[in-house]
Design a protein around this motif. Structure first.
Motif, PDB file in Angstrom:
ATOM      1  N   SER A 216       0.892  -1.158   0.046  1.00  0.00           N
ATOM      2  CA  SER A 216       0.037   0.023  -0.043  1.00  0.00           C
ATOM      3  C   SER A 216       1.016   1.304  -0.141  1.00  0.00           C
ATOM      4  N   ILE A 217       0.786   2.115  -0.909  1.00  0.00           N
ATOM      5  CA  ILE A 217       1.697   3.359  -1.185  1.00  0.00           C
ATOM      6  C   ILE A 217       0.695   4.635  -0.628  1.00  0.00           C
ATOM      7  N   GLY A 218       1.447   5.182   0.455  1.00  0.00           N
ATOM      8  CA  GLY A 218       0.645   6.324   0.609  1.00  0.00           C
ATOM      9  C   GLY A 218       0.401   7.449  -0.422  1.00  0.00           C
ATOM     10  N   GLY A 219      -0.833   7.878  -0.517  1.00  0.00           N
ATOM     11  CA  GLY A 219      -1.073   8.838  -1.481  1.00  0.00           C
ATOM     12  C   GLY A 219      -1.530   8.263  -2.885  1.00  0.00           C
ATOM     13  N   LYS A 220      -1.563   6.998  -2.960  1.00  0.00           N
ATOM     14  CA  LYS A 220      -1.981   6.260  -4.377  1.00  0.00           C
ATOM     15  C   LYS A 220      -3.178   5.381  -4.000  1.00  0.00           C
ATOM     16  N   PRO A 221      -4.139   5.380  -4.855  1.00  0.00           N
ATOM     17  CA  PRO A 221      -5.059   4.465  -4.472  1.00  0.00           C
ATOM     18  C   PRO A 221      -4.785   3.009  -4.775  1.00  0.00           C
ATOM     19  N   GLY A 222      -5.386   2.030  -4.072  1.00  0.00           N
ATOM     20  CA  GLY A 222      -5.311   0.531  -4.364  1.00  0.00           C
ATOM     21  C   GLY A 222      -4.126  -0.205  -3.773  1.00  0.00           C
ATOM     22  N   LEU A 223      -3.797  -1.165  -4.386  1.00  0.00           N
ATOM     23  CA  LEU A 223      -2.776  -1.932  -4.085  1.00  0.00           C
ATOM     24  C   LEU A 223      -1.664  -2.103  -5.002  1.00  0.00           C
ATOM     25  N   TYR A 224      -0.389  -2.378  -4.546  1.00  0.00           N
ATOM     26  CA  TYR A 224       0.611  -2.640  -5.669  1.00  0.00           C
ATOM     27  C   TYR A 224       1.318  -3.875  -5.257  1.00  0.00           C
ATOM     28  N   LYS A 225       1.727  -4.511  -6.444  1.00  0.00           N
ATOM     29  CA  LYS A 225       2.450  -5.766  -6.575  1.00  0.00           C
ATOM     30  C   LYS A 225       3.869  -5.186  -6.500  1.00  0.00           C
ATOM     31  N   LEU A 226       4.742  -5.801  -5.584  1.00  0.00           N
ATOM     32  CA  LEU A 226       6.090  -5.501  -5.567  1.00  0.00           C
ATOM     33  C   LEU A 226       6.849  -6.259  -6.827  1.00  0.00           C
ATOM     34  N   LEU A 227       7.543  -5.501  -7.789  1.00  0.00           N
ATOM     35  CA  LEU A 227       8.067  -6.046  -8.729  1.00  0.00           C
ATOM     36  C   LEU A 227       9.751  -6.368  -8.664  1.00  0.00           C
ATOM     37  N   THR A 228      10.282  -5.265  -8.286  1.00  0.00           N
ATOM     38  CA  THR A 228      11.626  -5.167  -8.039  1.00  0.00           C
ATOM     39  C   THR A 228      12.316  -4.043  -7.184  1.00  0.00           C
ATOM     40  N   GLN A 229      13.179  -4.193  -6.367  1.00  0.00           N
ATOM     41  CA  GLN A 229      13.825  -3.076  -5.727  1.00  0.00           C
ATOM     42  C   GLN A 229      14.919  -2.543  -6.529  1.00  0.00           C
ATOM     43  N   THR A 230      14.985  -1.206  -6.228  1.00  0.00           N
ATOM     44  CA  THR A 230      15.953  -0.455  -6.939  1.00  0.00           C
ATOM     45  C   THR A 230      16.847   0.172  -5.647  1.00  0.00           C
TER      46      THR A 230
ATOM     47  N   GLY B  99      14.707   2.906  -4.080  1.00  0.00           N
ATOM     48  CA  GLY B  99      13.368   2.408  -3.786  1.00  0.00           C
ATOM     49  C   GLY B  99      12.811   1.123  -4.381  1.00  0.00           C
ATOM     50  N   PHE B 100      11.861   1.192  -5.259  1.00  0.00           N
ATOM     51  CA  PHE B 100      11.440  -0.053  -5.879  1.00  0.00           C
ATOM     52  C   PHE B 100      10.115   0.311  -6.871  1.00  0.00           C
ATOM     53  N   VAL B 101      10.116  -0.871  -7.648  1.00  0.00           N
ATOM     54  CA  VAL B 101       9.046  -0.724  -8.868  1.00  0.00           C
ATOM     55  C   VAL B 101       7.962  -1.552  -8.446  1.00  0.00           C
ATOM     56  N   GLY B 102       6.731  -0.897  -8.589  1.00  0.00           N
ATOM     57  CA  GLY B 102       5.333  -1.586  -8.167  1.00  0.00           C
ATOM     58  C   GLY B 102       4.378  -1.554  -9.368  1.00  0.00           C
ATOM     59  N   GLU B 103       3.582  -2.781  -9.342  1.00  0.00           N
ATOM     60  CA  GLU B 103       2.819  -2.617 -10.419  1.00  0.00           C
ATOM     61  C   GLU B 103       1.192  -2.835  -9.852  1.00  0.00           C
ATOM     62  N   SER B 104       0.528  -1.806 -10.349  1.00  0.00           N
ATOM     63  CA  SER B 104      -1.078  -1.401  -9.564  1.00  0.00           C
ATOM     64  C   SER B 104      -1.897  -2.573  -9.895  1.00  0.00           C
ATOM     65  N   LEU B 105      -2.512  -3.179  -8.982  1.00  0.00           N
ATOM     66  CA  LEU B 105      -3.655  -4.237  -9.018  1.00  0.00           C
ATOM     67  C   LEU B 105      -4.998  -3.821  -9.563  1.00  0.00           C
ATOM     68  N   LEU B 106      -4.857  -2.451  -9.603  1.00  0.00           N
ATOM     69  CA  LEU B 106      -6.210  -1.987 -10.185  1.00  0.00           C
ATOM     70  C   LEU B 106      -6.136  -1.889 -11.762  1.00  0.00           C
ATOM     71  N   ASP B 107      -4.926  -1.057 -12.348  1.00  0.00           N
ATOM     72  CA  ASP B 107      -4.897  -0.768 -13.588  1.00  0.00           C
ATOM     73  C   ASP B 107      -3.871  -1.476 -14.430  1.00  0.00           C
ATOM     74  N   GLY B 108      -3.041  -2.178 -13.726  1.00  0.00           N
ATOM     75  CA  GLY B 108      -1.728  -2.678 -14.136  1.00  0.00           C
ATOM     76  C   GLY B 108      -0.411  -1.705 -14.388  1.00  0.00           C
ATOM     77  N   LYS B 109      -0.729  -0.361 -14.097  1.00  0.00           N
ATOM     78  CA  LYS B 109       0.351   0.562 -14.556  1.00  0.00           C
ATOM     79  C   LYS B 109       1.521   0.323 -13.455  1.00  0.00           C
ATOM     80  N   ARG B 110       2.856   0.544 -13.975  1.00  0.00           N
ATOM     81  CA  ARG B 110       4.015   0.600 -13.266  1.00  0.00           C
ATOM     82  C   ARG B 110       4.450   1.853 -12.653  1.00  0.00           C
ATOM     83  N   VAL B 111       4.703   1.838 -11.492  1.00  0.00           N
ATOM     84  CA  VAL B 111       5.229   3.121 -10.769  1.00  0.00           C
ATOM     85  C   VAL B 111       6.560   2.867 -10.069  1.00  0.00           C
ATOM     86  N   THR B 112       7.161   3.934 -10.051  1.00  0.00           N
ATOM     87  CA  THR B 112       8.476   3.739  -9.302  1.00  0.00           C
ATOM     88  C   THR B 112       8.349   4.589  -8.122  1.00  0.00           C
TER      89      THR B 112
END
Length: 145
Positions: free
Chosen positions: A8-22, A25-38
């Motif tokens: 769960s990322i503060g300020g962002k809706p929904g949940l994210y799947k952890l893809l990789t750590q950098t 930080g890390f890269v996550g993929e939204s379970l709502l729309d599939g978009k990737r976020v850093t």
């Protein structure tokens, strides 16, 4: 997928799947729309496996609350939406966790729990059993060898 890979990322809706750590930080993929976020380490990020709910006696891990919802709903989505009014949300949560601390668990927390459960249910994540029990038994087996 285990709850220790769901964020769960503060300020962002929904949940994210952890893809990789950098490094930053890390890269996550939204379970709502599939978009990737850093996400940087400065963001407020919670791993679902580390969240607990206050009760009058102790803190109950979120996965146990999800398991109780799963059993109540026979594996389906919740019978109540996360946008219901405060009284309905509290009544529903009282059925799930009768001894939750009403002074420390707010209606907004209940909304998140219901919304998160339904998101996980939509993505086929329905196994909320404790992963550490499997790890401990595997550890015992390896120690015997």
């Amino acid at each position: 997928m285990a709850l220790d890979k769901i964020l769960s990322i503060g300020g962002k809706p929904g949940l994210y799947k952890l893809l990789t750590q950098t490094r930053a930080g890390f890269v996550g993929e939204s379970l709502l729309d599939g978009k990737r976020v850093t996400v940087s380490l400065r963001n407020n990020v919670s791993v679902l496996s580390e969240i607990a709910i206050y009760t009058l006696e102790e803190e109950v891990p979120l996965r146990e609350v999800f398991q109780k919802i799963f059993e109540k709903e026979n594996g389906g989505k919740t019978s109540i939406g996360h946008k219901e009014d405060k009284i309905k949300l509290e009544e529903y949560f009282f059925e799930i966790l009768p001894n939750y601390d009403e002074d420390r668990v707010y209606a907004s927390d209940i909304k998140k729990i219901i919304q998160w459960y339904n998101i996980l249910n939509d993505h086929g994540i329905k196994d909320f059993s404790e992963a550490t029990a499997d790890n401990e038994s595997a550890k015992e087996i390896s120690e015997e060898e």
